[in-house]
Write an enzyme that holds these catalytic residues in place. Structure first.
Site, PDB file in Angstrom:
ATOM      1  N   LYS A  43      45.339  41.093   7.253  1.00  0.00           N
ATOM      2  CA  LYS A  43      45.008  41.719   8.537  1.00  0.00           C
ATOM      3  C   LYS A  43      44.977  40.708   9.695  1.00  0.00           C
ATOM      4  CE  LYS A  43      43.332  46.131   7.015  1.00  0.00           C
ATOM      5  NZ  LYS A  43      42.845  46.359   5.661  1.00  0.00           N
ATOM      6  N   ASP A  78      37.852  39.880  -1.888  1.00  0.00           N
ATOM      7  CA  ASP A  78      38.838  40.486  -0.989  1.00  0.00           C
ATOM      8  C   ASP A  78      38.218  40.551   0.406  1.00  0.00           C
ATOM      9  OD1 ASP A  78      40.504  42.037   0.539  1.00  0.00           O
ATOM     10  OD2 ASP A  78      40.859  43.556  -0.999  1.00  0.00           O
ATOM     11  N   PHE A 102      38.428  49.526  -1.836  1.00  0.00           N
ATOM     12  CA  PHE A 102      39.763  49.690  -1.246  1.00  0.00           C
ATOM     13  C   PHE A 102      40.465  48.341  -1.262  1.00  0.00           C
ATOM     14  CE2 PHE A 102      43.085  49.592   1.866  1.00  0.00           C
ATOM     15  CZ  PHE A 102      43.756  50.775   1.619  1.00  0.00           C
TER      16      PHE A 102
HETATM   17  C1  LIG Z   1      43.539  46.751   4.438  1.00  0.00           C
HETATM   18  C2  LIG Z   1      43.008  46.202   3.174  1.00  0.00           C
HETATM   19  C3  LIG Z   1      43.867  45.881   2.105  1.00  0.00           C
HETATM   20  C4  LIG Z   1      45.348  46.183   2.119  1.00  0.00           C
HETATM   21  O1  LIG Z   1      46.014  45.567   3.159  1.00  0.00           O
HETATM   22  P1  LIG Z   1      47.471  46.091   3.590  1.00  0.00           P
HETATM   23  O2  LIG Z   1      47.951  45.044   4.563  1.00  0.00           O
HETATM   24  O3  LIG Z   1      47.282  47.423   4.246  1.00  0.00           O
HETATM   25  O4  LIG Z   1      48.303  46.167   2.369  1.00  0.00           O
HETATM   26  C5  LIG Z   1      43.306  45.301   0.984  1.00  0.00           C
HETATM   27  N1  LIG Z   1      41.980  45.064   0.907  1.00  0.00           N
HETATM   28  C6  LIG Z   1      41.127  45.374   1.911  1.00  0.00           C
HETATM   29  C7  LIG Z   1      39.684  45.053   1.768  1.00  0.00           C
HETATM   30  C8  LIG Z   1      41.614  45.968   3.076  1.00  0.00           C
HETATM   31  O5  LIG Z   1      40.773  46.298   4.051  1.00  0.00           O
END
Ligand SMILES: *Cc1c(COP(=O)(O)O)cnc(C)c1O
Length: 410
Positions: A263, A234, A149
């Site tokens: 986040k 990520d 994700f």
């Molecule tokens: C939440 C998340 C994203 C995307 O972040 P948004 O601020 O919702 O665009 C990307 N990578 C990971 C691992 C995430 O948990």
């Protein structure tokens, strides 16, 4: 709770009904309407209190309205909120310096949402591949993991393996190769002279807090170094204290070439994300080639700097590690009593519920009635990610509520 009383004139039920005709139906929220919050607690329109065991998918690592973060935001609101990058602002240098220092990397590209950070990293990795590695024009590939994700843009869903996230949104962006997660042999086989980067989550959050075998991240680091491509980690959800370390990659002593943060970087106040990387990588960007109107704005930089300051104390990482032992112990005791299995690191767990007892959604609704908010993922899994400020007693309350709802049976 020491917050102001509700000013909402409508009930929870009325507010939920009012959303239906005017709000896109891209979410299926639990039927709770939150009006106020502090620390690990939220309060709904009727004044009912709930323990927040989701913490905005880790956007609220420091709890709701952490005093130091609220103070930094207030102070900045009274000074300067937005310049755009057409001009310098007096908060950005400190934010970038402190974030580079915290992560052990060199340069920062400030953006807003997580998806933007991922998109930016895709662009930077491709440009690096053409300019530094010498990949033929428009041939660069990026290797990603199944069940990833990374966000919701058209390019990012192009390399998702979740049909719900993709169906109806094509045509998709080419240039991505998907390999199984936690499989170094498959990763090695997918890398060739066109490979710009390997992009993975050190722990797969949305997939259900999937933790790779010990040695996988070290293997990715060695493989990418040996084959001359970038390791992009990520850590938008796993980073900034959640796992008991500042970064999840630290559990294997690994430093990626490119780190994606988001986040919690915004302290639960504003969206703040960043691509943090080695100089050799980020210096491929020159004026005009990439940007964002809001990226690096002074309010975001002030809040982001305050977040980094909190993390520099080490207190939150320590709490996540120590309370993680309580979380793990509590879940261990529930295995076979409604919990099929679980995966946990720090204050973060994916809990697979025995489907005979209920779906993840049903368990989440029952927990809500017990005063605990969680979110289900992938049918029968619930994800626990409380604020790192939660107390041991509050955590035990949440675990007790889970035991109660699992004891209610099907
Ligand atoms: C939440 C998340 C994203 C995307 O972040 P948004 O601020 O919702 O665009 C990307 N990578 C990971 C691992 C995430 O948990």
């Amino acid at each position: 709770m020491t917050v102001a009383p509700s000013r909402s004139l409508r009930s929870s039920a009325e507010l939920i009904r009012a959303e239906e005709p005017v709000l896109a139906h891209n979410y299926h929220p639990l039927p709770v309407v939150v009006a106020r919050a502090e620390g690990a607690w939220v309060e709904d329109v009727e004044g009912r209190r709930f323990l927040d065991m989701l913490a905005g998918y880790s956007a609220l690592n420091f709890g709701h309205r952490h005093p130091a973060l609220i103070e930094a935001a207030h102070r900045q609101l009274d000074q300067l909120t937005l310049t755009s990058r057409a001009f310098h602002n007096d908060r950005l240098a400190q934010f970038a310096e402190s974030l580079a220092e915290l992560t052990g990397l060199d340069m920062v590209l400030p953006m807003n949402t997580g998806a933007e950070a991922v998109e930016s990293a895709v662009k930077v990795a491709r440009k690096w591949a053409y300019e530094v590695k010498g990949v033929a024009p428009d041939r660069a590939t990026i290797v990603v993991a199944a069940d990833n994700f990374h966000g919701r843009t058209t390019t990012i869903v192009s390399f998702s393996t979740d049909e719900t996230a993709r169906a109806g949104f094509g045509p998709f962006t080419p240039g991505f190769r998907v390999v199984p997660y936690n499989d170094l042999a498959a990763l090695e086989a997918a890398i060739d002279e066109t490979t710009a980067a390997v992009l993975i989550e050190p722990i797969q959050g949305e997939a259900g807090v999937v933790i790779p075998d010990d040695g996988y991240l070290r293997g990715v680091r060695e493989l990418t170094r040996r084959t001359g491509c970038l390791f992009v980690a990520d850590e938008i959800q796993s980073g900034l204290g959640r796992t008991g370390r500042t970064l999840a990659v630290e559990h294997e002593g690994v430093v990626p070439d490119v780190l994606l943060l988001g986040k919690a970087l915004g302290g639960g106040i504003v969206p703040v994300s960043a691509v943090v990387a080695r100089r050799e990588v980020l210096q491929v960007l020159r004026p005009g080639e990439h940007g964002s109107t809001f990226g690096g704005n002074p309010l975001s930089a002030a809040v982001g700097s305050a977040v980094v300051e909190l993390l520099e104390t080490g207190e939150f990482q320590r709490r996540a590690a120590e309370l993680g032992v309580v979380l793990r112990g509590g879940l261990d005791a529930l295995v076979g009593k409604g919990v099929k299995s679980f995966r946990a690191r720090g204050l973060w767990a994916g809990v697979d519920i025995d489907p005979a007892i209920g779906t993840g959604r049903e368990i989440s609704e029952r927990l809500m009635r017990e005063g605990v908010l969680v979110k289900d993922t992938h049918g029968s899994t619930i994800r626990l990610a409380p604020p790192l400020t939660i107390t041991g007693e509050e955590l035990r309350t949440a675990l007790g509520a889970l035991e109660t709802v699992l004891g209610q049976g099907a």
